[in-house]
Design a protein around this motif. Structure first.
Motif, PDB file in Angstrom:
ATOM      1  N   UNK A 132      42.038  39.390  37.346  1.00 49.24           N
ATOM      2  CA  UNK A 132      42.725  40.537  37.971  1.00 49.24           C
ATOM      3  C   UNK A 132      41.783  41.485  38.703  1.00 49.24           C
ATOM      4  N   UNK A 133      40.544  41.085  38.795  1.00 49.14           N
ATOM      5  CA  UNK A 133      39.543  41.709  39.680  1.00 49.14           C
ATOM      6  C   UNK A 133      38.999  43.065  39.229  1.00 49.14           C
ATOM      7  N   UNK A 177      33.831  43.556  41.546  1.00 51.82           N
ATOM      8  CA  UNK A 177      32.880  43.312  42.654  1.00 51.82           C
ATOM      9  C   UNK A 177      31.973  44.525  42.869  1.00 51.82           C
ATOM     10  N   UNK A 178      32.430  45.706  42.444  1.00 51.19           N
ATOM     11  CA  UNK A 178      31.612  46.913  42.591  1.00 51.19           C
ATOM     12  C   UNK A 178      30.734  47.178  41.378  1.00 51.19           C
ATOM     13  N   UNK A 180      31.222  39.051  40.058  1.00 50.03           N
ATOM     14  CA  UNK A 180      31.297  37.850  39.219  1.00 50.03           C
ATOM     15  C   UNK A 180      31.370  36.564  40.040  1.00 50.03           C
ATOM     16  N   UNK A 181      31.703  36.691  41.299  1.00 46.13           N
ATOM     17  CA  UNK A 181      31.817  35.496  42.138  1.00 46.13           C
ATOM     18  C   UNK A 181      30.444  34.935  42.484  1.00 46.13           C
ATOM     19  N   UNK A 182      30.334  33.666  42.744  1.00 43.78           N
ATOM     20  CA  UNK A 182      31.404  32.663  42.736  1.00 43.78           C
ATOM     21  C   UNK A 182      31.646  32.105  41.323  1.00 43.78           C
TER      22      UNK A 182
END
Lengths: 278, 320
Positions: free
Chosen positions: A184-185, A193-194, A198-200
């Motif tokens: 759910x980001x 992402x901030x 966690x990607x990729x």
């Protein structure tokens, strides 16, 4: 893909169930404001497809039935939406949903294994995958064909113990282990992402010898197809289903708020939010 | 009191023998060995798992196996096992065993100052306090390998989480198998008149040597060896200690922080007995002192001389 897409009725059934679960989750939040609403809403379709889509074998009258598929909800705080499903399926009386967080209830803001349908302690993150690995080894040792499903959150991937277990599962070829990532980001204070991107994610798990798939985690057809396929798939690799979801799904102001994890909806505003659900 | 053996070797050998006839035993380790372990892992490859240097995962894998009915031994270096994986022990063993039957046996090697020259990271002087504060976990702190040998049956039959703290060094035998009563939790090895030492693990050997020297001076001193920190027969221990005027609690651990001394104090305080207690152990600080175990004991005043001095001082105080 062995999909139920050809069955309009089944798709509609799962969508209707998802809508009903969202409403009931909001009703729980109305009386138990300490529940984590946004992260519970992102996982709704995952729970619905697993339990109404015929993916998981279970017996509400015998929650620890030896031939059940095991289900470990590692992101325990974000599973309040599982309460109405357990009640609806007969694990306990529907009236219990009106007592969440009240004196004498077994349903808390964080679920505990005193609840029929929960097998493990899930209040602290990063434990579920390791325990699932132990269960998976045990089932293989006993020659049992049941599967172990784990639900984990993306913020939970920050816990080092997840990676200890991820390495272990790949090394031991635990193909009876299926982990669903409710991607759910967001964690508590910001979008992941901030915080630390966690990607990729797929590449990380692939490098640990996992099979991965990635889908829209609110699309019941995609969920059904992937989960059914992964459950049946063999090949000496643990399986990861990355379900891309939206934190606070269904509640517009939560969907766009990086702090949605800790946002409540006041009891008097719940009816309006329910009316706006689609 | 001859025949030195390393506790872990005795325990692993006993488990190895049981694994032949008990298919429900699993042995896990966090990349930690023993000469006796080589045979076990060669023989039982499918029920032996090295999880790598990953104590958190060690506990979690053990929990999963135990939830499915297996009896699990989880083997690692004691301070890392207890403190690296503390929340796993709390949530998945202590807490979950309120509800589910979980037979996980944590085998920690290196109790106290076993790893003397490895320094404070490898010293294990907090473990009794740390585990004692968690409900539902049995704590076994043996002073010799005979106790360890008898514990295998106990570990299988008592289906709860357990912490087994083993010394890392070869130690002589104290007990005879037929005399061991694990349920009792302690044994009065030496009956004295006015002062009694209460100790656990390695320190029981130190106490025995000190008592022998005191005896040469005509001084009587009792010794109670506590090998089961929990559960222990409180009433029986109190009855035993109540015969004395003063107890000296001796341990390779911090004092006044919940260890053996706290257990003994609680038992004495909860009664009408007027037994004094002198605590010998480590104060509220770590030490980077380098040297062997006896040197470290001396520098902290918990060596034979320190014990003898305390006994004599107490007896003098009683007479005065």
């Amino acid at each position: 893909m062995d999909s139920i897409s050809h069955s309009i009725d089944n798709v509609r059934f799962l969508k209707d169930k998802s809508l009903w679960v969202r409403k009931e989750t909001l009703n729980i939040h109305r009386i138990a404001q300490d529940t984590r609403l946004a992260s519970s809403l992102s996982a709704v379709e995952i729970f619905v497809v697993l339990f109404y889509g015929g993916i998981i074998n279970f017996d509400p009258k015998d929650p620890r039935w030896d031939s059940r598929d095991r289900f470990i909800i590692s992101k325990g705080h974000g599973s309040i939406s599982f309460y109405p499903i357990l009640a609806d399926l007969g694990y306990f009386n529907m009236q219990e949903l009106k007592r969440v967080g009240k004196e004498g209830s077994f349903l808390g803001a964080i679920p505990d294994p005193i609840i029929p349908g929960y097998d493990t302690v899930n209040g602290s993150l990063g434990h579920g995958l390791g325990i699932a690995c132990g269960v998976a080894i045990a089932l293989k040792r006993k020659g049992k064909d049941e599967k172990v499903f784990v639900l984990i959150g993306d913020g939970e991937l920050y816990e080092g113990s997840v990676w200890e277990a991820a390495m272990f599962a790949g090394e031991h070829g635990l193909d009876n282990l299926i982990m669903i990532l409710d991607n759910n980001k967001a964690c508590m204070l910001d979008y992941c992402k901030n915080v630390i991107d966690l990607e990729p994610i797929e590449e990380k798990f692939k490098s640990f010898r996992w099979t991965t798939e990635r889908i829209d985690g609110h699309d019941v057809e995609q969920l059904y197809g992937s989960l059914k396929g992964l459950k049946e798939k063999r090949g000496e690799r643990p399986k990861l289903l990355i379900a891309d979801t939206i934190k606070g799904k269904g509640v517009p102001f939560l969907e766009t708020d990086p702090l949605s994890h800790i946002k409540n909806i006041k009891p008097e505003d719940i009816d309006g939010v329910i009316e706006g659900l689609k | 009191m001859t025949g030195k053996r390393v506790m872990r070797d005795v325990f692993i050998e006993s488990i190895y023998n049981r694994m032949f006839r008990d298919e429900m035993l699993f042995f896990l380790c966090a990349d930690f060995g023993s000469p006796k372990l080589d045979r076990l892992r060669a023989e039982f490859g499918s029920r032996f798992i090295n999880v790598g240097i990953a104590e958190q995962n060690l506990i979690n894998i053990a929990t999963g196996l135990a939830l499915e009915g297996f009896t699990v031994y989880a083997y690692a270096i004691a301070p890392f096992l207890v403190m690296r994986a503390y929340e796993q022990i709390r949530n998945n063993l202590s807490l979950l065993s309120h509800i589910r039957e979980i037979n996980v046996n944590l085998i920690g090697v290196g109790a106290g100052l076993s790893y003397d020259v490895s320094g404070p990271t490898h010293h294990c002087i907090e473990d009794i306090s740390a585990i004692r504060t968690l409900p539902n976990i049995t704590i076994f702190s043996p002073s010799d390998w005979v106790l360890v040998e008898t514990f295998v049956d106990y570990s299988i039959n008592n289906k709860c989480p357990k912490y087994i703290r083993l010394d890392g060094k070869p130690l002589p035998k104290i007990y005879n198998t037929e005399d061991v009563n694990l349920e009792r939790g302690f044994f009065e090895l030496v009956k004295g008149s006015e002062v009694c030492i209460v100790s656990t693990g390695y320190m029981t050997h130190t106490a025995l040597r000190a008592i022998e020297r005191l005896g040469q001076d005509g001084i009587s001193c009792g010794l109670v060896d506590v090998f089961m920190i929990r559960p222990i027969g409180d009433a029986l221990l109190l009855e035993t200690l109540s015969r004395y005027k003063c107890v000296i609690n001796l341990e390779e651990g911090f004092i006044n922080k919940g260890g053996l001394d706290s257990m003994v104090s609680c038992i004495l305080n909860g009664s009408s007995a007027t037994v004094g207690i002198k605590k010998m152990g480590f104060g509220d600080e770590y030490s980077f002192d380098m040297g062997g175990r006896l040197f470290l004991h001396k520098s902290h005043g918990i060596d034979e001389d320190g014990i003898i001095k305390n006994v004599k001082d107490i007896l003098k105080g009683i007479k005065d």
